[in-house]
Design a protein around this motif. Structure first.
Motif, PDB file in Angstrom:
ATOM      1  N   GLU A  23      11.054 -19.292  -5.728  1.00  0.00           N
ATOM      2  CA  GLU A  23      10.186 -18.382  -6.496  1.00  0.00           C
ATOM      3  C   GLU A  23       9.365 -17.501  -5.559  1.00  0.00           C
ATOM      4  N   ALA A  24       8.880 -18.092  -4.479  1.00  0.00           N
ATOM      5  CA  ALA A  24       8.081 -17.333  -3.509  1.00  0.00           C
ATOM      6  C   ALA A  24       8.912 -16.228  -2.861  1.00  0.00           C
ATOM      7  N   ILE A  25      10.166 -16.537  -2.559  1.00  0.00           N
ATOM      8  CA  ILE A  25      11.048 -15.544  -1.954  1.00  0.00           C
ATOM      9  C   ILE A  25      11.256 -14.375  -2.916  1.00  0.00           C
ATOM     10  N   ASP A  26      11.470 -14.684  -4.197  1.00  0.00           N
ATOM     11  CA  ASP A  26      11.636 -13.625  -5.195  1.00  0.00           C
ATOM     12  C   ASP A  26      10.356 -12.805  -5.354  1.00  0.00           C
ATOM     13  N   ALA A  27       9.212 -13.496  -5.416  1.00  0.00           N
ATOM     14  CA  ALA A  27       7.931 -12.809  -5.586  1.00  0.00           C
ATOM     15  C   ALA A  27       7.599 -11.938  -4.378  1.00  0.00           C
ATOM     16  N   ALA A  28       8.040 -12.354  -3.204  1.00  0.00           N
ATOM     17  CA  ALA A  28       7.746 -11.593  -1.986  1.00  0.00           C
ATOM     18  C   ALA A  28       8.316 -10.182  -2.057  1.00  0.00           C
ATOM     19  N   GLU A  29       9.462 -10.023  -2.683  1.00  0.00           N
ATOM     20  CA  GLU A  29      10.068  -8.692  -2.812  1.00  0.00           C
ATOM     21  C   GLU A  29       9.155  -7.759  -3.614  1.00  0.00           C
ATOM     22  N   VAL A  30       8.631  -8.255  -4.722  1.00  0.00           N
ATOM     23  CA  VAL A  30       7.742  -7.436  -5.564  1.00  0.00           C
ATOM     24  C   VAL A  30       6.421  -7.188  -4.842  1.00  0.00           C
ATOM     25  N   TYR A  31       5.919  -8.210  -4.156  1.00  0.00           N
ATOM     26  CA  TYR A  31       4.695  -8.042  -3.387  1.00  0.00           C
ATOM     27  C   TYR A  31       4.858  -6.915  -2.366  1.00  0.00           C
ATOM     28  N   LYS A  32       5.984  -6.893  -1.681  1.00  0.00           N
ATOM     29  CA  LYS A  32       6.233  -5.845  -0.682  1.00  0.00           C
ATOM     30  C   LYS A  32       6.256  -4.469  -1.337  1.00  0.00           C
ATOM     31  N   LEU A  33       6.840  -4.371  -2.522  1.00  0.00           N
ATOM     32  CA  LEU A  33       6.839  -3.086  -3.238  1.00  0.00           C
ATOM     33  C   LEU A  33       5.412  -2.630  -3.512  1.00  0.00           C
ATOM     34  N   PHE A  34       4.595  -3.544  -4.040  1.00  0.00           N
ATOM     35  CA  PHE A  34       3.201  -3.182  -4.322  1.00  0.00           C
ATOM     36  C   PHE A  34       2.420  -2.899  -3.052  1.00  0.00           C
ATOM     37  N   PHE A  35       2.691  -3.609  -2.004  1.00  0.00           N
ATOM     38  CA  PHE A  35       2.012  -3.370  -0.732  1.00  0.00           C
ATOM     39  C   PHE A  35       2.225  -1.918  -0.300  1.00  0.00           C
ATOM     40  N   VAL A  36       3.462  -1.483  -0.341  1.00  0.00           N
ATOM     41  CA  VAL A  36       3.788  -0.110   0.059  1.00  0.00           C
ATOM     42  C   VAL A  36       3.185   0.890  -0.920  1.00  0.00           C
ATOM     43  N   PHE A  37       3.341   0.648  -2.217  1.00  0.00           N
ATOM     44  CA  PHE A  37       2.874   1.594  -3.230  1.00  0.00           C
ATOM     45  C   PHE A  37       1.349   1.738  -3.210  1.00  0.00           C
ATOM     46  N   GLU A  38       0.650   0.628  -3.190  1.00  0.00           N
ATOM     47  CA  GLU A  38      -0.808   0.668  -3.206  1.00  0.00           C
ATOM     48  C   GLU A  38      -1.355   1.360  -1.957  1.00  0.00           C
ATOM     49  N   ASN A  39      -0.822   1.018  -0.805  1.00  0.00           N
ATOM     50  CA  ASN A  39      -1.287   1.669   0.421  1.00  0.00           C
ATOM     51  C   ASN A  39      -0.944   3.151   0.437  1.00  0.00           C
ATOM     52  N   TYR A  40       0.240   3.488  -0.082  1.00  0.00           N
ATOM     53  CA  TYR A  40       0.607   4.903  -0.147  1.00  0.00           C
ATOM     54  C   TYR A  40      -0.342   5.665  -1.070  1.00  0.00           C
ATOM     55  N   LEU A  41      -0.621   5.119  -2.256  1.00  0.00           N
ATOM     56  CA  LEU A  41      -1.536   5.800  -3.185  1.00  0.00           C
ATOM     57  C   LEU A  41      -2.925   5.951  -2.586  1.00  0.00           C
ATOM     58  N   ARG A  42      -3.391   4.925  -1.889  1.00  0.00           N
ATOM     59  CA  ARG A  42      -4.716   4.980  -1.259  1.00  0.00           C
ATOM     60  C   ARG A  42      -4.753   6.094  -0.206  1.00  0.00           C
ATOM     61  N   ASP A  43      -3.757   6.127   0.645  1.00  0.00           N
ATOM     62  CA  ASP A  43      -3.702   7.171   1.679  1.00  0.00           C
ATOM     63  C   ASP A  43      -3.568   8.557   1.062  1.00  0.00           C
ATOM     64  N   PHE A  44      -2.743   8.661   0.031  1.00  0.00           N
ATOM     65  CA  PHE A  44      -2.555   9.928  -0.671  1.00  0.00           C
ATOM     66  C   PHE A  44      -3.879  10.420  -1.257  1.00  0.00           C
ATOM     67  N   ALA A  45      -4.591   9.532  -1.947  1.00  0.00           N
ATOM     68  CA  ALA A  45      -5.855   9.914  -2.581  1.00  0.00           C
ATOM     69  C   ALA A  45      -6.875  10.381  -1.546  1.00  0.00           C
ATOM     70  N   VAL A  46      -7.019   9.632  -0.462  1.00  0.00           N
ATOM     71  CA  VAL A  46      -7.985  10.006   0.576  1.00  0.00           C
ATOM     72  C   VAL A  46      -7.584  11.324   1.230  1.00  0.00           C
ATOM     73  N   GLU A  47      -6.302  11.504   1.478  1.00  0.00           N
ATOM     74  CA  GLU A  47      -5.832  12.747   2.092  1.00  0.00           C
ATOM     75  C   GLU A  47      -6.118  13.949   1.190  1.00  0.00           C
ATOM     76  N   VAL A  48      -5.828  13.815  -0.089  1.00  0.00           N
ATOM     77  CA  VAL A  48      -6.063  14.922  -1.024  1.00  0.00           C
ATOM     78  C   VAL A  48      -7.554  15.211  -1.133  1.00  0.00           C
ATOM     79  N   LEU A  49      -8.360  14.164  -1.280  1.00  0.00           N
ATOM     80  CA  LEU A  49      -9.807  14.367  -1.424  1.00  0.00           C
ATOM     81  C   LEU A  49     -10.445  14.897  -0.147  1.00  0.00           C
ATOM     82  N   SER A  50      -9.851  14.586   0.995  1.00  0.00           N
ATOM     83  CA  SER A  50     -10.383  15.066   2.280  1.00  0.00           C
ATOM     84  C   SER A  50     -10.037  16.526   2.526  1.00  0.00           C
ATOM     85  N   ASN A  51      -9.041  17.019   1.806  1.00  0.00           N
ATOM     86  CA  ASN A  51      -8.622  18.410   1.962  1.00  0.00           C
ATOM     87  C   ASN A  51      -8.364  18.732   3.436  1.00  0.00           C
TER      88      ASN A  51
END
Length: 187
Positions: A50-78
């Motif tokens: 179960e942990a191995i299966d969950a790790a795949e989804v965790y990795k997806l969220f890790f990338v997505f959340e960090n990307y959205l955070r960087d995107f938001a800061v970059e846009v707001l920083s202009n």
């Protein structure tokens, strides 16, 4: 052996291998060690699977959340021309200041110094994008439904981050949300 027979042989082997991995009690192929001599995959095979299966989804969220955070800061920083923090809603600023205080109290942990943006949680990032929609994000994203879609996926993120499994159809939903976002704001 001709190519067709070889292909059939390989397909049957892969199918059998996948079927075997689902058998209860069978040790997963990936070890999960708590020490050099103790592999949890041997003692708790179902939980490790179960942990191995969950790790795949965790990795997806890790990338997505960090990307959205960087995107938001970059846009707001202009492009470094603006103070992104000043555009963050007051309630989110207050929450992040509290997180900074917790970070300070836990400075004995080897996390290193983290800036305000790295302390923003997934829901907070979405709140910031929503709050600054008209002034900063509307022209880039163009469809506010993406924010709602990402919020709905947040429930799945919480399940994974709080050590629960999610069904394959929900994993597919996470992937779809990411594809929808990346069609608009490709990394």
């Amino acid at each position: 052996m001709n190519d067709q027979r070889l292909a059939l042989f390989l397909m049957l082997g892969q199918t059998a291998s996948r079927g075997m991995q689902k058998l209860p009690g069978l040790v997963p192929p990936e070890p999960l060690r708590v020490s050099e001599s103790h592999d949890l995959a041997v003692t708790m095979p179902e939980m490790v699977r179960e942990a191995i299966d969950a790790a795949e989804v965790y990795k997806l969220f890790f990338v997505f959340e960090n990307y959205l955070r960087d995107f938001a800061v970059e846009v707001l920083s202009n492009d470094g021309q603006a103070d992104w923090w000043a555009k963050v809603p007051k309630d989110v600023q207050d929450e992040i200041v509290k997180l900074e205080e917790t970070e300070e109290a836990k400075s004995w942990m080897a996390l290193g110094s983290r800036d305000k943006s790295s302390l923003m949680t997934y829901p907070q990032v979405l709140r910031v994008i929503d709050h600054c929609w008209k002034s900063d994000f509307e022209d880039l994203i163009r469809d506010k439904a993406l924010i709602q879609e990402a919020r709905m996926a947040g429930h799945l993120r919480n399940a994974i981050c709080h050590m629960s499994s999610i069904p394959d159809e929900e994993v597919a939903r996470v992937r779809q949300v990411m594809r929808d976002w990346f069609r608009r704001i490709a990394p």
